[in-house]
Scaffold this motif. Structure first.
Motif, PDB file in Angstrom:
ATOM      1  N   ARG A 205      49.299  63.802  44.489  1.00  0.00           N
ATOM      2  CA  ARG A 205      49.597  62.478  45.779  1.00  0.00           C
ATOM      3  C   ARG A 205      49.660  61.413  45.158  1.00  0.00           C
ATOM      4  N   TYR A 206      50.151  60.092  45.210  1.00  0.00           N
ATOM      5  CA  TYR A 206      49.710  58.451  44.230  1.00  0.00           C
ATOM      6  C   TYR A 206      48.799  57.994  44.546  1.00  0.00           C
ATOM      7  N   GLU A 207      48.586  57.249  44.068  1.00  0.00           N
ATOM      8  CA  GLU A 207      47.317  56.409  44.094  1.00  0.00           C
ATOM      9  C   GLU A 207      47.165  55.155  43.026  1.00  0.00           C
ATOM     10  N   ASN A 208      47.004  54.457  43.942  1.00  0.00           N
ATOM     11  CA  ASN A 208      46.362  52.455  42.851  1.00  0.00           C
ATOM     12  C   ASN A 208      45.738  51.726  43.765  1.00  0.00           C
ATOM     13  N   THR A 211      46.446  51.828  47.428  1.00  0.00           N
ATOM     14  CA  THR A 211      46.431  52.997  48.652  1.00  0.00           C
ATOM     15  C   THR A 211      46.125  54.421  47.705  1.00  0.00           C
ATOM     16  N   ASN A 212      46.145  55.218  48.832  1.00  0.00           N
ATOM     17  CA  ASN A 212      46.332  56.659  48.241  1.00  0.00           C
ATOM     18  C   ASN A 212      47.286  57.513  49.484  1.00  0.00           C
ATOM     19  N   TRP A 215      48.280  64.507  50.706  1.00  0.00           N
ATOM     20  CA  TRP A 215      47.913  65.237  49.258  1.00  0.00           C
ATOM     21  C   TRP A 215      49.820  65.546  50.457  1.00  0.00           C
ATOM     22  N   TYR A 240      51.488  53.608  39.723  1.00  0.00           N
ATOM     23  CA  TYR A 240      50.394  54.558  40.398  1.00  0.00           C
ATOM     24  C   TYR A 240      49.994  55.514  38.834  1.00  0.00           C
ATOM     25  N   ARG A 243      47.896  62.641  41.102  1.00  0.00           N
ATOM     26  CA  ARG A 243      47.158  63.604  40.995  1.00  0.00           C
ATOM     27  C   ARG A 243      47.672  64.833  41.674  1.00  0.00           C
ATOM     28  N   ASN A 258      44.819  63.910  36.177  1.00  0.00           N
ATOM     29  CA  ASN A 258      45.876  63.339  37.002  1.00  0.00           C
ATOM     30  C   ASN A 258      46.322  62.261  35.581  1.00  0.00           C
TER      31      ASN A 258
END
Length: 267
Positions: A205-208, A211-212, A215, A240, A243, A258
């Motif tokens: 998944r992408y995260e910042n 936002t998450n 999956w 971003y 992970r 990550n």
């Protein structure tokens, strides 16, 4: 041992049971009052016997009253050694650090059972024609074991070997791509995932900071490699972290790996 006030002239023995009396067999006198003979167990059927002595002195006086009963002849090894529940299936994987081995067998006169756990022999609990033992506090890895069943006559039966893998650790993850940098077109999310048992699922998944992402499943094209294509138009431009979530067949998961500073720039 045969003694008498005059000379002992002959000593013989024979076997007896409820269906047969063997012939008298001569014994030899190696020294003093000792008389010996070797009995060949293959000369009779398996079963329970009485052994009787016939001693005669030089005056013809004889004694056939001395005997020993319950002498069992058993030439057959324990057989049909079978793993039963809760023994783990051969080749199975588990997260528990203990496993139990339970076997049944065919044998009229069992003496003991030993579990060979790959390092040493461990005494099992014998009950009738069943033997059971639990191996506790096992380290991760594949355990190979088999069972010896001994009868009271010294005959030995051996089971087939089995293997069980103990896996309490999470998969190991290395992210091959993306690396830190800016991306303006779709790119491959690629990771190497290894585990002592079977890797069942790998996701990313992408995260910042705001936002998450959900999956997303990755596929396993070969070996330990897992892939997915990330579509850059699916997110807003910006920076971003990507992970990986890797889970093995025992439910052990790893979401700690990550790569950060993956920039999306389509302008």
């Amino acid at each position: 041992t045969v003694t008498y006030s005059s000379l002992v002239s002959t000593v013989q023995y024979r076997y007896e049971n409820s269906t047969t009396n063997g012939s008298w067999s001569s014994m030899t006198n190696p020294s003093g009052n000792l008389w010996n003979a070797t009995f060949v167990v293959t000369s009779v059927s398996e079963g329970n016997y009485t052994f009787r002595i016939n001693a005669t002195d030089s005056q013809g006086n004889g004694n056939t009253t001395v005997n020993v009963s319950n002498v069992g002849i058993d030439r057959t090894s324990p057989s049909a050694i079978t793993y039963v529940s809760p023994t783990p299936s051969n080749g199975s994987n588990q997260s528990s650090t203990s496993y139990t081995v339970n076997v049944t067998f065919t044998e009229l006169n069992p003496y003991n059972c030993l579990l060979h756990n790959g390092t040493t022999n461990v005494t099992m609990t014998l009950s009738g024609s069943t033997c059971l033992v639990t191996q506790s506090s096992q380290t991760d890895g594949t355990k190979t074991y088999f069972v010896y069943v001994n009868d009271s006559a010294g005959n030995l039966g051996t089971s087939s070997p089995r293997h069980v893998t103990i896996d309490t650790g999470a998969p190991s993850v290395t992210i091959n791509s993306p690396s830190a940098g800016w991306y303006g077109s779709n790119f491959l999310v690629n990771a190497t995932v290894t585990d002592s048992s079977l890797v069942s699922t790998v996701q990313y998944r992408y995260e910042n900071s705001t936002t998450n992402g959900s999956w997303s499943s990755m596929t396993n094209p070969s070996g330990n490699l897992w892939n997915a294509t990330f579509v850059v138009s699916s997110v807003a431009e910006g920076n971003y972290t990507f992970r990986i979530n890797a889970t093995d067949s025992q439910g052990n998961g790893n979401t700690t790996v990550n790569v950060s500073n993956v920039g999306i720039d389509r302008t």
